[in-house]
Design a protein around this motif. Sequence first.
Motif, mmCIF file in Angstrom:
data_model
loop_
_atom_site.group_PDB
_atom_site.id
_atom_site.type_symbol
_atom_site.label_atom_id
_atom_site.label_comp_id
_atom_site.label_asym_id
_atom_site.label_seq_id
_atom_site.Cartn_x
_atom_site.Cartn_y
_atom_site.Cartn_z
ATOM 1 N N GLY A 82 0.817 -1.205 0.000
ATOM 2 C CA GLY A 82 0.000 0.000 0.000
ATOM 3 C C GLY A 82 0.851 1.254 0.000
ATOM 4 N N LEU A 83 1.897 1.225 0.823
ATOM 5 C CA LEU A 83 2.715 2.429 0.984
ATOM 6 C C LEU A 83 3.720 2.595 -0.142
ATOM 7 N N HIS A 84 4.404 1.505 -0.512
ATOM 8 C CA HIS A 84 5.517 1.641 -1.443
ATOM 9 C C HIS A 84 5.252 1.042 -2.812
ATOM 10 N N GLY A 85 4.232 0.221 -2.912
ATOM 11 C CA GLY A 85 4.124 -0.571 -4.125
ATOM 12 C C GLY A 85 3.206 -0.014 -5.186
ATOM 13 N N LEU A 86 2.080 0.554 -4.783
ATOM 14 C CA LEU A 86 1.033 0.849 -5.750
ATOM 15 C C LEU A 86 0.544 2.273 -5.641
ATOM 16 N N VAL A 87 -0.001 2.754 -6.761
ATOM 17 C CA VAL A 87 -0.737 4.006 -6.727
ATOM 18 C C VAL A 87 -2.204 3.597 -6.858
ATOM 19 N N ARG A 88 -2.882 3.556 -5.732
ATOM 20 C CA ARG A 88 -4.164 2.884 -5.676
ATOM 21 C C ARG A 88 -5.278 3.520 -6.519
ATOM 22 N N PRO A 89 -5.338 4.859 -6.642
ATOM 23 C CA PRO A 89 -6.428 5.388 -7.470
ATOM 24 C C PRO A 89 -6.163 5.243 -8.964
ATOM 25 N N GLN A 90 -4.975 4.799 -9.352
ATOM 26 C CA GLN A 90 -4.665 4.689 -10.773
ATOM 27 C C GLN A 90 -5.046 3.316 -11.312
ATOM 28 N N ARG A 129 -3.265 -0.833 -15.435
ATOM 29 C CA ARG A 129 -2.234 -0.779 -16.479
ATOM 30 C C ARG A 129 -1.207 0.314 -16.206
ATOM 31 N N GLU A 130 -1.639 1.415 -15.587
ATOM 32 C CA GLU A 130 -0.673 2.474 -15.313
ATOM 33 C C GLU A 130 0.264 2.084 -14.179
ATOM 34 N N ARG A 174 -8.190 -1.506 -16.933
ATOM 35 C CA ARG A 174 -8.441 -0.130 -16.513
ATOM 36 C C ARG A 174 -8.988 -0.041 -15.098
ATOM 37 N N ARG A 216 -9.184 0.316 -11.271
ATOM 38 C CA ARG A 216 -8.265 0.912 -10.302
ATOM 39 C C ARG A 216 -7.743 -0.162 -9.355
ATOM 40 N N GLY A 240 -6.824 -0.022 -6.379
ATOM 41 C CA GLY A 240 -7.364 0.070 -5.022
ATOM 42 C C GLY A 240 -8.584 -0.818 -4.818
ATOM 43 N N GLN A 241 -9.220 -1.198 -5.921
ATOM 44 C CA GLN A 241 -10.443 -2.007 -5.804
ATOM 45 C C GLN A 241 -10.142 -3.502 -5.777
#
Lengths: 316, 506
Positions: B339-347, B350-351, B391, B393, B395-396
Amino acid sequence: MKSRSFHVVGSLGQEILLVLVILALFAFVGWVNPRFVSENNLTSIFVGNAYIAVAAIGMSLVIISGNIDVSIGALIGVLAVISGLLVTNGYPIWFAWLAPLIIGSAINTLLGCLIAYARVPSIIATLAMLSILSGGLITFTGGQWISGLPSGYQLAQFRLLNIPSPVWFMIGMTIVAALLMRYTAFGRSVYAVGSNPEAARASGIGHASTVVKVFAIHGAIAGVAAVLFATQLQVIQSTTPVGLELVIITASVVGGVSILGGVGTVVGSTLAAILFAAIGSSLIFLNVSAYWLKAVQGVLILATVLADMARRRRTG
Amino acid sequence: MTPVIELAGVSKAFGPVKVLTGVDFALYPGEVHALMGENGAGKSTMIRIASGDHRADEGEIRLDGEARRFRGPREAQEEGIAVVHQELLLFPSLSVAENIFLGHQPKTRRGFVDWGRMRREARELLDRLDCPQLDVDQRVAKLSVADRQRVEIARALSRKARVLIMDEPTAALAEADVQRLLDVIRRLREDGVAIVYVSHRMNEIFAIADRITVLRDGTSTGTYPVSEVTESSLVSMMVGRDIHQLFPKIEVERGKTRLEVRNLSRTGLVEDISFDLHAGEILGIAGLVGSGRTELAQTIFGVTPATSGEIKVDGSPRKIASVRDAIANGIAYVPEDRGLHGLVRPQPLRENVTMAILDRMTKFSVIDTGREQRMAKEAIDRFAIRARDARQRVGQLSGGNQQKVVLAKWLATDPKVLILDEPTRGIDIGAKTEIHRLMGELARKGIAILMISSELPEVLGMSDRILVMKEGRLSAVIDRKDATPDKVGAAMMRTRPEPAAAGAVR
């Protein structure tokens, strides 16, 4: 192809909503008072407010990157005065148009460095800049307005294909910025840095360099906004427009840019700026006191942020 | 004798996931009751139910033989049930005494905080815990981990705790502090406090516990007096299978040397680390939390660049001063906290997949979105990511699927060396197995894998060799065939490195 068009609608939720609201507003006020949709009034709405939409593009970048800039109003005021002083002191007109972009970019690059490298929180750094710029401006000009601008300097009054130049600037810069944010590595980095700085860092995306670039671009865009602001009338006010930064920030936020960073588009902020301009004008045509505009903006900003929070809770 | 607290037939589900099924558990005054089980076996959920944080879907909680329903943690606290959490929940800027009495400060008659009494009673509590040197006016921020833990225990006692639940209390402690903690626990037991002790460490369990309850996949496999179990019987109860069945290890021919680390140091974090990592090899890194495992990974990956020493990739020395350098040299790091270092959750998915290779995805700095889409689709197929489409997100997605996205993101960099930091923490058993299978596959393709894990069975089950770290240094290197839980555990605790491990290990 079908799923692609769906995606565009899906990711542009706030933008579609704004377009519908703007259309509804024009339809309703035009129905009550047809003069509202006259060419004259439309021109004055756009020419008088396009600079806000332009400035909101840069502001959106800043907010998406996880920062904020409260000095933008003061910066626009300072850059407008600089432009006016240059031209009244005999410098060529093109130079008076170009200088604000360069100076704006330089000032904001400095801000960006303070924020990115010296780790001064952006609210503090820009608050300080606000004081420096507005204090410096009033000391320097003594509050005198600049007049005697040469003809040919009024960029905002030019027309192309019978459409006022501010509209071209607004649309053109929105499109360029939207493409930049969506299809370039830089745009991606801005979203990543604003959304999760740690993850961006761990992915080899330079946090500091991205933030500095964002501020440099924001400063140059502010320069364009300042020129559009300075060249709409025959005189230039030498005080900073009161509350301008709040209008610009509000446009970004109502346009769907999350104040927490990482989310939003510049198309949304431009549409929101148009909406505000239209609301302001419509109040006059509906015979409602124009002082209500601020209250309406306040309600819109609360509604948008509440909707944003609700969306975040839902999607995590 | 009636139990102070008893869970009878307790079940709990989160959505469709059953976490506990019909668990029975009884705790008597004056006993230390060890609660064991793998991560994800349901220990923390059980603790949360007992302490009023969660409510059981089925079953009963009895206090002193009477059925009770807690409406929240506060009610449980009032009944004398206290939890000492793994991540200590203290307020760093407040003093020791303030922390101990936060929420139930002694008051004067006029309703003001009675500082004199608060400090006096804090002193008494700390003396009871055998820490007379701890100053009640000290700010908690300045305390060591061990001292903070004592404050937390004192806080529990200040609420007249009859039941003290300790969730992996020794996870971050040095050996000497562990012994002092065990002494404190013995003293509390003599005072009649009932203690639930959650730990993975066998030697502590055998040193302190009176009885042991083992949880596996949300059910209790039974409660036993400590005299009736052995270390190996406990392990098989926890795992349910033989370790080697649980981790289907693929035998891979050891290839050429991919990564050579020589005398690597980062001041204050890791010191003088040397090892080799070969193509097709899975090298496990074991050690306590804070032993420098993650710090070593981050030094190799350029997050905290080395202050001295050498890193060679494929035989030639590389300068790794930043994350960019590491990626450019074929090193990838899947971080511990996705959560902190790995992903950009709202993106979108594929991004996220292309985030670490943005500069390779562009032409004239414009991103090739067609290629991006293809890569994301491939990743979804290859890793069996359960997502609507590329596509969605991230975070889901569920935890296991998020972890696969992080893996996909780093494999997109086409790494020669893949560092995995706690690759299966907090994900369900099914996704765990898939990730283990994937690791085997990657090793077979010639990727050299460095795996950090706190789960001993995982380290033992997956690694070809095991590096054991302690206090920022290498304390042992153990071959797969010699690796036993005892041996690795002992190296984790050892104060001095064995002579064999002191030199470079090749």
